[in-house]
Scaffold this motif. Sequence first.
Motif, PDB file in Angstrom:
ATOM      1  N   THR A 204       0.829  -1.206   0.000  1.00  0.00           N
ATOM      2  CA  THR A 204       0.000   0.000   0.000  1.00  0.00           C
ATOM      3  C   THR A 204       0.863   1.255   0.000  1.00  0.00           C
ATOM      4  O   THR A 204       0.587   2.225  -0.726  1.00  0.00           O
ATOM      5  N   GLN A 205       1.915   1.262   0.798  1.00  0.00           N
ATOM      6  CA  GLN A 205       2.826   2.408   0.832  1.00  0.00           C
ATOM      7  C   GLN A 205       3.484   2.620  -0.530  1.00  0.00           C
ATOM      8  O   GLN A 205       3.604   3.756  -1.004  1.00  0.00           O
ATOM      9  N   GLN A 206       3.874   1.536  -1.188  1.00  0.00           N
ATOM     10  CA  GLN A 206       4.494   1.652  -2.505  1.00  0.00           C
ATOM     11  C   GLN A 206       3.515   2.179  -3.540  1.00  0.00           C
ATOM     12  O   GLN A 206       3.877   3.002  -4.398  1.00  0.00           O
ATOM     13  N   LEU A 207       2.266   1.726  -3.476  1.00  0.00           N
ATOM     14  CA  LEU A 207       1.264   2.218  -4.417  1.00  0.00           C
ATOM     15  C   LEU A 207       1.033   3.716  -4.255  1.00  0.00           C
ATOM     16  O   LEU A 207       0.922   4.454  -5.245  1.00  0.00           O
ATOM     17  N   ARG A 208       0.965   4.171  -3.017  1.00  0.00           N
ATOM     18  CA  ARG A 208       0.764   5.607  -2.790  1.00  0.00           C
ATOM     19  C   ARG A 208       1.949   6.416  -3.292  1.00  0.00           C
ATOM     20  O   ARG A 208       1.795   7.542  -3.777  1.00  0.00           O
ATOM     21  N   ARG A 209       3.148   5.840  -3.181  1.00  0.00           N
ATOM     22  CA  ARG A 209       4.336   6.512  -3.708  1.00  0.00           C
ATOM     23  C   ARG A 209       4.263   6.637  -5.227  1.00  0.00           C
ATOM     24  O   ARG A 209       4.631   7.661  -5.792  1.00  0.00           O
ATOM     25  N   VAL A 210       3.738   5.605  -5.888  1.00  0.00           N
ATOM     26  CA  VAL A 210       3.570   5.650  -7.342  1.00  0.00           C
ATOM     27  C   VAL A 210       2.645   6.800  -7.730  1.00  0.00           C
ATOM     28  O   VAL A 210       2.921   7.559  -8.664  1.00  0.00           O
ATOM     29  N   ALA A 211       1.527   6.934  -7.026  1.00  0.00           N
ATOM     30  CA  ALA A 211       0.563   8.003  -7.334  1.00  0.00           C
ATOM     31  C   ALA A 211       1.195   9.375  -7.148  1.00  0.00           C
ATOM     32  O   ALA A 211       0.883  10.317  -7.884  1.00  0.00           O
ATOM     33  N   GLU A 212       2.073   9.511  -6.162  1.00  0.00           N
ATOM     34  CA  GLU A 212       2.758  10.774  -5.943  1.00  0.00           C
ATOM     35  C   GLU A 212       3.725  11.083  -7.085  1.00  0.00           C
ATOM     36  O   GLU A 212       3.843  12.227  -7.521  1.00  0.00           O
ATOM     37  N   LEU A 213       4.402  10.059  -7.586  1.00  0.00           N
ATOM     38  CA  LEU A 213       5.407  10.253  -8.625  1.00  0.00           C
ATOM     39  C   LEU A 213       4.783  10.482  -9.994  1.00  0.00           C
ATOM     40  O   LEU A 213       5.307  11.258 -10.797  1.00  0.00           O
ATOM     41  N   ASP A 214       3.682   9.802 -10.274  1.00  0.00           N
ATOM     42  CA  ASP A 214       3.106   9.833 -11.620  1.00  0.00           C
ATOM     43  C   ASP A 214       1.583   9.847 -11.540  1.00  0.00           C
ATOM     44  O   ASP A 214       0.953   8.810 -11.334  1.00  0.00           O
ATOM     45  N   PRO A 215       0.959  11.028 -11.705  1.00  0.00           N
ATOM     46  CA  PRO A 215      -0.505  11.132 -11.625  1.00  0.00           C
ATOM     47  C   PRO A 215      -1.231  10.246 -12.629  1.00  0.00           C
ATOM     48  O   PRO A 215      -2.399   9.902 -12.416  1.00  0.00           O
ATOM     49  N   GLU A 216      -0.572   9.861 -13.729  1.00  0.00           N
ATOM     50  CA  GLU A 216      -1.226   9.016 -14.720  1.00  0.00           C
ATOM     51  C   GLU A 216      -1.579   7.639 -14.157  1.00  0.00           C
ATOM     52  O   GLU A 216      -2.408   6.924 -14.711  1.00  0.00           O
ATOM     53  N   TYR A 217      -0.939   7.274 -13.062  1.00  0.00           N
ATOM     54  CA  TYR A 217      -1.240   5.993 -12.426  1.00  0.00           C
ATOM     55  C   TYR A 217      -2.366   6.118 -11.393  1.00  0.00           C
ATOM     56  O   TYR A 217      -2.679   5.134 -10.721  1.00  0.00           O
ATOM     57  N   GLY A 218      -2.969   7.295 -11.298  1.00  0.00           N
ATOM     58  CA  GLY A 218      -3.967   7.536 -10.266  1.00  0.00           C
ATOM     59  C   GLY A 218      -5.097   6.522 -10.268  1.00  0.00           C
ATOM     60  O   GLY A 218      -5.430   5.947  -9.226  1.00  0.00           O
ATOM     61  N   ASP A 219      -5.699   6.271 -11.420  1.00  0.00           N
ATOM     62  CA  ASP A 219      -6.829   5.344 -11.491  1.00  0.00           C
ATOM     63  C   ASP A 219      -6.408   3.928 -11.120  1.00  0.00           C
ATOM     64  O   ASP A 219      -7.128   3.218 -10.408  1.00  0.00           O
ATOM     65  N   GLN A 220      -5.245   3.512 -11.622  1.00  0.00           N
ATOM     66  CA  GLN A 220      -4.767   2.164 -11.326  1.00  0.00           C
ATOM     67  C   GLN A 220      -4.467   2.001  -9.834  1.00  0.00           C
ATOM     68  O   GLN A 220      -4.783   0.972  -9.240  1.00  0.00           O
ATOM     69  N   VAL A 221      -3.851   3.017  -9.257  1.00  0.00           N
ATOM     70  CA  VAL A 221      -3.526   2.943  -7.829  1.00  0.00           C
ATOM     71  C   VAL A 221      -4.798   2.886  -7.000  1.00  0.00           C
ATOM     72  O   VAL A 221      -4.917   2.088  -6.061  1.00  0.00           O
ATOM     73  N   ARG A 222      -5.785   3.719  -7.334  1.00  0.00           N
ATOM     74  CA  ARG A 222      -7.052   3.700  -6.597  1.00  0.00           C
ATOM     75  C   ARG A 222      -7.717   2.333  -6.690  1.00  0.00           C
ATOM     76  O   ARG A 222      -8.247   1.819  -5.693  1.00  0.00           O
ATOM     77  N   GLU A 223      -7.678   1.743  -7.872  1.00  0.00           N
ATOM     78  CA  GLU A 223      -8.280   0.422  -8.050  1.00  0.00           C
ATOM     79  C   GLU A 223      -7.597  -0.613  -7.161  1.00  0.00           C
ATOM     80  O   GLU A 223      -8.267  -1.426  -6.513  1.00  0.00           O
TER      81      GLU A 223
END
Length: 331
Positions: A204-223
């Motif tokens: 979960t921490q890694q996924l949130r870091r991805v969303a911070e680095l790249d907004p294009e991953y926002g939908d995937q991270v939320r899912e």
Amino acid sequence: MSEKIEKALILTELGRFEAARELLAEVLASEPEEALALARMADLCRQLGEYERALEFSASALRVTPDSIYVWRVRALSEFRLGLATSGEVSAGHRARAVEAARHAVELDPSSVDSLRVQATTQWDTDSTAALKLLDRALELDPDNVRVHVLRGLIFRWQRRGSDALARAEAAFREALRLEPEHSQALYELALITLVRGDLRTGTQQLRRVAELDPEYGDQVREQLERVDALSNSRTTRWAARVVDSQNKRRSGGFRFGRFAAIFVAIALIRGVAAGCSNDSPSPAHDYQYPTPPRIPSEFLHPPTFQPLPPDWRSNFPQLTIVTPVPPPPR
């Protein structure tokens, strides 16, 4: 290079694709066989998702410069995207032509890491063994190529089966992150592997870091976070039910203490687990399943730079370094 073509390249880098297309169209209106303008127009159409037009312009460019490695790679990636967007025999035809175009680029320059990577991309999900061999050759030439490491990890994660596939995928993504610590694709895939291994908290921490680095991953991270949350609640319910059932079995005469203890433990479990799996101990790995279908990252669909060749412009184009965004591939 003409001033208009140079300006079009700058506009492309800035994401102003339509303005760049207008300038290239002006050049081609007066010089229909301007090789560089044809090549750039082909790639521009590819970036805009106009893959059929990209093939038309690349074919025109190859009539002028048949040995242009860059144009062959643009053509390979355009065919590849059309293969992803279609099905049946039509898709198979595009995929076969994509592999052939990429193979031709490699034949023109067997030492080109970019050409090896593009050919591996066209085969990553149809012939993973051949793709991995190509990537191994690429790493012999350039051991620190982040894109090669990430694509290698994707193949091991999505296409390979075996006891060591997950470990090899993880090693590839970790190597990519060592070379480029903020590489969002590598971090996202590593987060999914962490979740598969059962460590929901770290994943979960890694996924949130991805969303911070790249907004294009926002939908995937939320899912994925929603899936983790649902899994956490499901585990909590199961564990609480087991505790209550265990306590009920241990009650022999209706002791009130056993019932109160069961309720207390159940509440504690619900609070502790539903809060986000704060327990540092990984849970069983089989609970979390990878999302499907696999996603090939858009960065692998960039055609690499023009190749430096002798002054004869008809044999190829002068070297250019261009980094341009492309739309993500279809799911």
